[in-house]
Write a protein that holds these residues in place. Structure first.
Motif, PDB file in Angstrom:
ATOM      1  N   ALA A 159      23.997  90.275  33.708  1.00 63.10           N
ATOM      2  CA  ALA A 159      24.056  88.778  33.160  1.00 63.10           C
ATOM      3  C   ALA A 159      24.973  88.249  33.986  1.00 63.10           C
ATOM      4  O   ALA A 159      26.081  88.465  34.439  1.00 63.10           O
ATOM      5  N   VAL A 160      24.494  87.049  34.374  1.00 65.84           N
ATOM      6  CA  VAL A 160      25.431  85.905  35.309  1.00 65.84           C
ATOM      7  C   VAL A 160      25.669  84.876  34.295  1.00 65.84           C
ATOM      8  O   VAL A 160      24.738  84.208  33.851  1.00 65.84           O
ATOM      9  N   THR A 161      26.869  84.733  34.132  1.00 64.96           N
ATOM     10  CA  THR A 161      27.342  83.392  33.266  1.00 64.96           C
ATOM     11  C   THR A 161      27.878  82.483  34.144  1.00 64.96           C
ATOM     12  O   THR A 161      28.982  82.712  34.727  1.00 64.96           O
ATOM     13  N   THR A 162      27.473  81.194  33.680  1.00 64.96           N
ATOM     14  CA  THR A 162      28.227  79.967  34.205  1.00 64.96           C
ATOM     15  C   THR A 162      28.898  79.065  33.278  1.00 64.96           C
ATOM     16  O   THR A 162      27.897  78.843  32.362  1.00 64.96           O
ATOM     17  N   ARG A 163      30.084  78.652  33.249  1.00 59.20           N
ATOM     18  CA  ARG A 163      30.454  77.667  32.166  1.00 59.20           C
ATOM     19  C   ARG A 163      30.071  76.137  32.748  1.00 59.20           C
ATOM     20  O   ARG A 163      30.140  75.930  34.029  1.00 59.20           O
ATOM     21  N   VAL A 164      29.255  75.362  32.274  1.00 55.90           N
ATOM     22  CA  VAL A 164      29.011  74.168  32.592  1.00 55.90           C
ATOM     23  C   VAL A 164      29.314  73.043  31.768  1.00 55.90           C
ATOM     24  O   VAL A 164      29.441  73.063  30.469  1.00 55.90           O
ATOM     25  N   ARG A 165      30.001  71.975  32.430  1.00 54.75           N
ATOM     26  CA  ARG A 165      30.514  70.730  31.387  1.00 54.75           C
ATOM     27  C   ARG A 165      29.287  69.723  32.017  1.00 54.75           C
ATOM     28  O   ARG A 165      29.220  69.436  33.121  1.00 54.75           O
ATOM     29  N   ALA A 166      28.500  69.126  30.942  1.00 52.03           N
ATOM     30  CA  ALA A 166      27.620  68.228  31.243  1.00 52.03           C
ATOM     31  C   ALA A 166      27.791  67.223  30.185  1.00 52.03           C
ATOM     32  O   ALA A 166      27.767  67.305  28.968  1.00 52.03           O
ATOM     33  N   GLY A 167      28.141  65.926  30.803  1.00 50.38           N
ATOM     34  CA  GLY A 167      28.539  64.876  29.705  1.00 50.38           C
ATOM     35  C   GLY A 167      29.793  65.421  29.084  1.00 50.38           C
ATOM     36  O   GLY A 167      30.724  65.627  29.935  1.00 50.38           O
ATOM     37  N   ASP A 168      29.747  65.180  27.810  1.00 48.63           N
ATOM     38  CA  ASP A 168      31.035  65.715  26.965  1.00 48.63           C
ATOM     39  C   ASP A 168      30.920  66.803  26.124  1.00 48.63           C
ATOM     40  O   ASP A 168      31.656  67.107  25.447  1.00 48.63           O
ATOM     41  N   ARG A 169      29.741  67.658  26.827  1.00 46.52           N
ATOM     42  CA  ARG A 169      29.799  68.972  26.194  1.00 46.52           C
ATOM     43  C   ARG A 169      30.029  70.244  27.059  1.00 46.52           C
ATOM     44  O   ARG A 169      29.566  69.960  28.247  1.00 46.52           O
ATOM     45  N   ASP A 170      30.394  71.420  26.623  1.00 45.56           N
ATOM     46  CA  ASP A 170      30.564  72.436  27.477  1.00 45.56           C
ATOM     47  C   ASP A 170      29.408  73.385  27.082  1.00 45.56           C
ATOM     48  O   ASP A 170      29.157  73.633  25.816  1.00 45.56           O
ATOM     49  N   TYR A 171      28.891  74.166  28.101  1.00 44.63           N
ATOM     50  CA  TYR A 171      27.905  75.109  27.642  1.00 44.63           C
ATOM     51  C   TYR A 171      28.039  76.526  28.620  1.00 44.63           C
ATOM     52  O   TYR A 171      28.842  76.580  29.483  1.00 44.63           O
ATOM     53  N   ALA A 172      27.633  77.582  28.081  1.00 41.76           N
ATOM     54  CA  ALA A 172      27.594  78.633  28.871  1.00 41.76           C
ATOM     55  C   ALA A 172      26.010  79.024  29.554  1.00 41.76           C
ATOM     56  O   ALA A 172      25.272  79.086  28.503  1.00 41.76           O
ATOM     57  N   GLU A 173      25.712  78.763  30.536  1.00 48.25           N
ATOM     58  CA  GLU A 173      24.395  79.281  30.930  1.00 48.25           C
ATOM     59  C   GLU A 173      24.517  80.637  31.459  1.00 48.25           C
ATOM     60  O   GLU A 173      25.280  81.158  32.278  1.00 48.25           O
ATOM     61  N   ILE A 174      23.420  81.461  30.793  1.00 50.60           N
ATOM     62  CA  ILE A 174      23.509  82.849  31.172  1.00 50.60           C
ATOM     63  C   ILE A 174      21.989  83.172  31.578  1.00 50.60           C
ATOM     64  O   ILE A 174      21.079  82.864  31.226  1.00 50.60           O
TER      65      ILE A 174
END
Ligand SMILES: [Zn+2]
Length: 113
Positions: free
Chosen positions: A45-60
């Motif tokens: 599993a490769v996880t990347t934290r992403v901030r796009a606009g005003d939201r943060d996500y974990a892309e996995i």
């Protein structure tokens, strides 16, 4: 009459975060952390934290080893999707306040990229 074939995109540049990679992985309006990799039992599993606009996500991105027999592999894919759905629901069900007292700096550290 002239037809426009290209939409004009306007993006507002946003500053880097404390955790983003600050390199080619960041864009003008999205910031990405170094990848966090977890290997287990032939999967990854490769996880990347992403901030796009005003939201943060974990892309996995997940690689799950499948059986060589197609009917079983197809069921394993279905099971994988089911468990990912449960994972997303479970993470979203946790109230942020429940995690506030459990800050673990190791989870936010930069990995060697
Ligand atoms: Zn950045």
């Amino acid at each position: 009459m002239k037809a426009r074939t290209m939409a004009r995109l306007q993006r507002t540049e946003t500053p880097h975060t404390d955790w983003c990679a600050r390199d080619h992985r960041c864009g003008l309006d999205a910031h990405r952390s170094p990848e966090i990799i977890a290997d287990a039992l032939g999967g990854r599993a490769v996880t990347t934290r992403v901030r796009a606009g005003d939201r943060d996500y974990a892309e996995i991105t997940i690689r799950v080893r499948l059986d060589h027999r197609d009917p079983i592999a197809a069921r394993q894919v279905g099971l994988t999707l089911h468990l990912i759905n449960r994972l997303i629901r479970a993470v979203n069900a946790v109230r942020p306040e429940a995690l506030a007292g459990r800050i673990r700096p190791a989870l936010d550290r930069r990995s060697a990229a």
